[in-house]
Every structure is written in C-alpha cells, then in structure tokens.
Design an enzyme around this catalytic site. Sequence first.
Site, PDB file in Angstrom:
ATOM      1  N   GLY A  11       0.835  -1.208   0.000  1.00 53.89           N
ATOM      2  CA  GLY A  11       0.000   0.000   0.000  1.00 53.89           C
ATOM      3  C   GLY A  11       0.862   1.246   0.000  1.00 53.89           C
ATOM      4  N   ALA A  12       0.569   2.152  -0.957  1.00 53.21           N
ATOM      5  CA  ALA A  12       1.374   3.378  -1.087  1.00 53.21           C
ATOM      6  C   ALA A  12       0.510   4.611  -0.891  1.00 53.21           C
ATOM      7  CB  ALA A  12       2.051   3.405  -2.457  1.00 53.21           C
ATOM      8  N   GLY A  14      -1.078   7.368   2.247  1.00 57.16           N
ATOM      9  CA  GLY A  14      -0.380   8.149   3.286  1.00 57.16           C
ATOM     10  C   GLY A  14       0.242   7.269   4.353  1.00 57.16           C
ATOM     11  N   ARG A 270     -20.715  12.548  12.692  1.00 54.35           N
ATOM     12  CA  ARG A 270     -21.292  12.068  11.428  1.00 54.35           C
ATOM     13  C   ARG A 270     -22.420  11.058  11.589  1.00 54.35           C
ATOM     14  NH1 ARG A 270     -15.520  11.580   8.238  1.00 54.35           N
ATOM     15  NH2 ARG A 270     -15.329  13.829   7.994  1.00 54.35           N
ATOM     16  N   SER A 370      -8.381  10.915  10.570  1.00 52.77           N
ATOM     17  CA  SER A 370      -7.820   9.804   9.804  1.00 52.77           C
ATOM     18  C   SER A 370      -6.476  10.193   9.185  1.00 52.77           C
ATOM     19  CB  SER A 370      -8.805   9.375   8.728  1.00 52.77           C
ATOM     20  OG  SER A 370      -8.173   8.473   7.870  1.00 52.77           O
ATOM     21  N   LEU A 371      -6.417  11.389   8.604  1.00 55.21           N
ATOM     22  CA  LEU A 371      -5.114  11.841   8.089  1.00 55.21           C
ATOM     23  C   LEU A 371      -4.112  11.881   9.245  1.00 55.21           C
ATOM     24  CD1 LEU A 371      -6.140  14.678   5.580  1.00 55.21           C
ATOM     25  CD2 LEU A 371      -5.282  12.398   5.045  1.00 55.21           C
TER      26      LEU A 371
HETATM   27  C1  LIG Z   1     -13.437  11.546  -0.368  1.00 58.07           C
HETATM   28  C2  LIG Z   1     -12.703  11.364   0.925  1.00 58.07           C
HETATM   29  C3  LIG Z   1     -12.395  12.467   1.709  1.00 58.07           C
HETATM   30  C4  LIG Z   1     -11.712  12.308   2.919  1.00 58.07           C
HETATM   31  N1  LIG Z   1     -11.394  13.425   3.663  1.00 58.07           N
HETATM   32  C5  LIG Z   1     -10.690  13.276   4.813  1.00 58.07           C
HETATM   33  C6  LIG Z   1     -10.285  14.418   5.562  1.00 58.07           C
HETATM   34  O1  LIG Z   1     -10.529  15.549   5.179  1.00 58.07           O
HETATM   35  N2  LIG Z   1      -9.599  14.220   6.713  1.00 58.07           N
HETATM   36  C7  LIG Z   1      -9.286  12.963   7.179  1.00 58.07           C
HETATM   37  O2  LIG Z   1      -8.673  12.857   8.236  1.00 58.07           O
HETATM   38  N3  LIG Z   1      -9.634  11.863   6.465  1.00 58.07           N
HETATM   39  C8  LIG Z   1     -10.314  11.980   5.302  1.00 58.07           C
HETATM   40  N4  LIG Z   1     -10.658  10.865   4.571  1.00 58.07           N
HETATM   41  C9  LIG Z   1     -10.191   9.536   5.018  1.00 58.07           C
HETATM   42  C10 LIG Z   1      -8.741   9.316   4.638  1.00 58.07           C
HETATM   43  O3  LIG Z   1      -8.459   9.910   3.404  1.00 58.07           O
HETATM   44  C11 LIG Z   1      -8.385   7.836   4.544  1.00 58.07           C
HETATM   45  O4  LIG Z   1      -8.850   7.144   5.637  1.00 58.07           O
HETATM   46  C12 LIG Z   1      -6.880   7.643   4.474  1.00 58.07           C
HETATM   47  O5  LIG Z   1      -6.359   8.425   3.431  1.00 58.07           O
HETATM   48  C13 LIG Z   1      -6.483   6.195   4.307  1.00 58.07           C
HETATM   49  O6  LIG Z   1      -5.093   6.143   4.021  1.00 58.07           O
HETATM   50  P1  LIG Z   1      -4.348   4.745   3.873  1.00 58.07           P
HETATM   51  O7  LIG Z   1      -2.928   5.057   3.603  1.00 58.07           O
HETATM   52  O8  LIG Z   1      -4.697   3.870   5.020  1.00 58.07           O
HETATM   53  O9  LIG Z   1      -5.026   4.080   2.594  1.00 58.07           O
HETATM   54  P2  LIG Z   1      -5.136   4.530   1.066  1.00 58.07           P
HETATM   55  O10 LIG Z   1      -4.760   5.942   0.837  1.00 58.07           O
HETATM   56  O11 LIG Z   1      -6.502   4.060   0.674  1.00 58.07           O
HETATM   57  O12 LIG Z   1      -4.031   3.637   0.366  1.00 58.07           O
HETATM   58  C14 LIG Z   1      -4.172   2.233   0.245  1.00 58.07           C
HETATM   59  C15 LIG Z   1      -3.067   1.712  -0.660  1.00 58.07           C
HETATM   60  O13 LIG Z   1      -3.116   0.285  -0.666  1.00 58.07           O
HETATM   61  C16 LIG Z   1      -3.033  -0.171  -2.005  1.00 58.07           C
HETATM   62  N5  LIG Z   1      -3.659  -1.503  -2.072  1.00 58.07           N
HETATM   63  C17 LIG Z   1      -4.904  -1.870  -1.713  1.00 58.07           C
HETATM   64  N6  LIG Z   1      -5.087  -3.180  -1.947  1.00 58.07           N
HETATM   65  C18 LIG Z   1      -3.923  -3.660  -2.461  1.00 58.07           C
HETATM   66  C19 LIG Z   1      -3.493  -4.925  -2.921  1.00 58.07           C
HETATM   67  N7  LIG Z   1      -4.284  -6.009  -2.966  1.00 58.07           N
HETATM   68  N8  LIG Z   1      -2.213  -5.042  -3.383  1.00 58.07           N
HETATM   69  C20 LIG Z   1      -1.385  -3.971  -3.418  1.00 58.07           C
HETATM   70  N9  LIG Z   1      -1.753  -2.740  -3.007  1.00 58.07           N
HETATM   71  C21 LIG Z   1      -3.005  -2.587  -2.531  1.00 58.07           C
HETATM   72  C22 LIG Z   1      -3.735   0.893  -2.807  1.00 58.07           C
HETATM   73  O14 LIG Z   1      -3.368   0.814  -4.149  1.00 58.07           O
HETATM   74  C23 LIG Z   1      -3.194   2.149  -2.104  1.00 58.07           C
HETATM   75  O15 LIG Z   1      -1.908   2.460  -2.574  1.00 58.07           O
HETATM   76  C24 LIG Z   1     -11.356  11.008   3.363  1.00 58.07           C
HETATM   77  C25 LIG Z   1     -11.681   9.900   2.576  1.00 58.07           C
HETATM   78  C26 LIG Z   1     -12.348  10.067   1.370  1.00 58.07           C
HETATM   79  C27 LIG Z   1     -12.687   8.860   0.563  1.00 58.07           C
END
Ligand SMILES: Cc1cc2nc3c(=O)[nH]c(=O)nc-3n(C[C@H](O)[C@H](O)[C@H](O)COP(=O)(O)OP(=O)(O)OC[C@H]3O[C@@H](n4cnc5c(N)ncnc54)[C@H](O)[C@@H]3O)c2cc1C
Length: 505
Positions: A11-12, A14, A270, A370-371
């Site tokens: 996963g790439a 944040g 929410r 979440s960020l």
């Molecule tokens: C529209 C929207 C607005 C939001 N606004 C906010 C906000 O303002 N403030 C806040 O705090 N949060 C916000 N959130 C929530 C927050 O953005 C997410 O919870 C957070 O970015 C998740 O980050 P992550 O790194 O865990 O996952 P992600 O950013 O979802 O990254 C997951 C990574 O895993 C990879 N991956 C998945 N499955 C596989 C696989 N089988 N094999 C290889 N790679 C895989 C994907 O390609 C991706 O690179 C928002 C969410 C959305 C949808």
Amino acid sequence: MNYKSDVLIIGAGGAGLTAALHAKESGASVRVLTKEYPTRSQTCMAQGGMNAALANVSEDSVEAHIANTLKSAHGEADEEAVRFMCSEAINAVEWLDSIGVCFSRTADSKIAQRTLGGASAPRACYAQDYTGLKILHTIYDRCLSQDIEILNEKYLLDILKDESGVVKGAKVLDIRSGDIEIYEASAVILASGGYSRIYDKNSTNSTASTGDGIAAASRAGAKLIDMEFVQFHPTALKNSSILISESARGEGGYLLNSKGKRFTNELAPRDVVSRAINDEINKGEEIFLDIRHLGEELINEGLPQERKLAKLYENVDPVHELIPVRPVAHYTMGGIEVDNKSKTSLDGLYACGECANHRVHGANRLGGNSLLEIVVFGKEAGLNAAKYALETKNAQSELVLEDGFFEEIKECKNEIDFYAKREHVGNMFYKDVGIVRTQEQLKSALLEVKELQASLNLMGVSDKSKVYNTNLVEFIEFKNMLEVCEQVVSSAIKREVSCGAHYIV
Ligand SMILES: Cc1cc2nc3c(=O)[nH]c(=O)nc-3n(C[C@H](O)[C@H](O)[C@H](O)COP(=O)(O)OP(=O)(O)OC[C@H]3O[C@@H](n4cnc5c(N)ncnc54)[C@H](O)[C@@H]3O)c2cc1C
C-alpha cells in the site's frame, strides 16, 4: 523469482509511504508495493483537513482533542491510543510542514485551522480542500528523494508465513505481466486501506478500497475487530456519491429539507447527522446542502474543489444553487487488530492506516482524525517493523508455499456475471447493513453473502488472457469483498446494542 527486503509494505497511500520513510530512516531496506500508483491512492481524495490542537486561530488544547475523540467513539476507543495520537498530532503537522506540505495560512502566516464535526474548536489544518492530495504527493516526493523502491501495479494475493507461523513475505500478482511473484521480508506492513467499496456505488471511496489486505490478513490468521463500524458521511452528492467535504458545513453550510427547513445540528458527529438525514429521506424529503450565503470569494478560496465537483457531477453551481446530497459509506473503523506498536496478532506482520484498527476511532471517527492517524501510526508501524526486521533478519526459516486463494480462483467457471452481483451486494448492504439496521436485515444479508460465496465457482473471469487482465483483478477483489462482507455482517449480528455508527432498531 524471489525478491528480498527487510521490510515489505503493501500500500502506497499516506500510511504506507509514511511507514516507508521511517523504516528507511531506521536503517532497514524497504520495498513498497501498490496495486495502482502511489499518487492515486485514496489519501489524495481527503479534502477537509487533519486535526492537531495547534490553537492557531482560537483557544484549543490536546485534552479537548482527546475528549472530543473519546466522546465520538462511544466508549469503543482505547484511551491510551487516543492520548498518544492526539499528543503526537502537533509533531505530525510540524513534520509535514517541514517536508513541504503547503498548508493554508492565516493572515499572520500561521497554519490555518477550520472546524469539522464533533470538534470543540477549529482544529483541522488544511490545504484549501486538497489536504490529502498535498500530503500524499509531498510524502511521495520524500520517498523518491530517499530512493525508496516503490513498485506499481503489484497486487497482494496472500501473506506468506514460515513453518513456525511467522510472517515472512507475500505472494503477489504482477498485473502487467500476469506473473506470480514472491516477495520475502523479515517484516511485512499492511497499509492497504479500508473496505467501504463493499457498498459499491453507495460509497465516497476510491474503487481500490476493497479490503484486500484485511481479507488476506484474516486468511493468514490475523484477528479483525469492530468490522461492523462503518461510517456513513452525511453529504455525498446524491447521484454520484462523490464527497462534499465536512469543511463546507465547517465554514457555515446548512442542511435543508425539501421544505427549505433546517432539521439538525450540522456539526454534530457524522453518525448523528447521517441518521437525521436518513430520517428525513424516509419521510419523503430530499436533502440539500446550502452554502450560497458563504459567498463566491470564500467558496473559491476555501472550497474550490467542492464547487468544481458539484458543477461537474450534479450540474449545480453552489454559489447560486442548492447541492442535492445523501449519506453514503465513507470510512471503515474496523480492521486488523494491532497493539500500540502497530503489530498484529501474527509475528512479523504490522498494519497501519485505514486497514488497521488502533482503536483510536471506536464506533465513530471524527473528521480530520484519519489523516492524523495515518501519519502518527504510519510512523510507529515503520519504526517498529524496521526494528523487528533488523533484529530477526538472520534467523533461518523457510517460506511455506502452497496453492491457495489464487489457484482456486483460476478454476472458477464464468456462468454468472460477478459485476452484476457486486452491484447487487452494494445496494443490499446500503439497505440492510446501512445507517440503521435490524437483526432480521443483518441475518438475511449474511445468508445472501454465504450463498454468493457458495456460487463463486460459477462467477469466474471471461477474459483468460495473462497480460494486464483487469477482469481477473476485479474478480479477486470481489472475492475479497465477500470475505470482508461476511466479517462485517457477522460482527454486526453479534453486537445487539446500538453503538455509534452501528445503529440497530
Ligand atoms: C473523499 C474522501 C475524503 C476524505 N477526507 C478526509 C479528511 O478531510 N480528513 C481525514 O482525516 N480523512 C479523510 N478521509 C479519510 C482518509 O483519506 C483515509 O482514511 C486515508 O487516506 C487512508 O489512508 P491509507 O494510507 O490507510 O489508505 P489509502 O490511501 O486508501 O491507500 C491504500 C493503498 O493500498 C493499495 N492496495 C490496496 N489493496 C492492495 C493490494 N491487494 N495489493 C497492493 N496494493 C493494494 C492501494 O493501491 C493504495 O496504494 C477522506 C476519505 C475520502 C474517501
């Protein structure tokens, strides 16, 4: 061919890229895999902001941030973890600022802050309404400058263990070539995002949020917790489910029903606002977000993306018109159980970000947390996985390679269209495992999920080619989604009392 590294990150977004930077700085060799491209990860969709009690625009404190987070969590958060995250928030924002994230500023050049739902002060630091995009792209830049190896279009199939059950790598599909690859590592970090896409089009999420990492962790024997806690965001565009950020209400936007009446406190958490909207919709009302009174200048400066999205996807200009909205699935609080070192119940396996459950959101996440979580716990996962990997890297062990998940999939016939079934599951979940649930709805949903799982062998791919087979990838995602669906409904059935996002009547 086998590839080796100290730490392998799946996963790439944040969380994954933050973990990568900190693991690398600890001296470990690091490899990151993503099924898409780093800059497309869902993190780039985050709009509203990231919480930290900087008190830059009015009085605030870490204690108030902790209290707001615990209140919203309905008793289901771990207070120690919440304290840690909220106390680290200021360092996390300072770190992002120091590596170049272009946060919006006040007139006296401090980082600007806005109020999101459930917060007692303007606490969310933001970069207009492109906060996640700016954070993700800056961290990605940092990873490139540190020569961290990031491989795109590599799809995690299964987590691999050695003969004593310790996690030692992953089995991966190279989407471009169709080859299966084995990645060995002394520690694996899952940062693969959440599972809101089980609601299909009734979700604000990236199409990649199919819960693959959670399903793979569960197959490997890792514990999952609180899977029933799915957060619905009150204001998605009615027809496309694209998010209109909470910051629109934070800036002073109102919710109106078809009679032009306000009916709830727009800045309540929410779960509360989503239920209020749901009640109105059940009474036959349509719901609108009204930001016209904020004026064109403020909208263009603070909410430029929201204006563009409303114009593009709903054909309304929020400067002059009401925005039609409805609540849809947005964030999944449940996930892989981790301790305060981001370690899962399996040795060698760590998790961070939306796929992990550090118990900081409990039954209902606050906007902006979440960020924060992905930066704070991405760092912890990176540091702890690197430490573990460097301590254990010389231990002798053999990977156990056996046919499993992928080989089964290849045997499936193509008699039933799984795309239609995926859409059906999304609609059924929105209705029966949605904002308000009954035990009867949940039990019938579970039955249906099990029936679909039993007929998966008839739903395989029609495209049998090897190279760049997206039909195959989408089928694997569907299989993962059904596994996750089963976990969500089973957990929901067990929790008989309403709690935050799990509201049962
Ligand atoms: C529209 C929207 C607005 C939001 N606004 C906010 C906000 O303002 N403030 C806040 O705090 N949060 C916000 N959130 C929530 C927050 O953005 C997410 O919870 C957070 O970015 C998740 O980050 P992550 O790194 O865990 O996952 P992600 O950013 O979802 O990254 C997951 C990574 O895993 C990879 N991956 C998945 N499955 C596989 C696989 N089988 N094999 C290889 N790679 C895989 C994907 O390609 C991706 O690179 C928002 C969410 C959305 C949808």
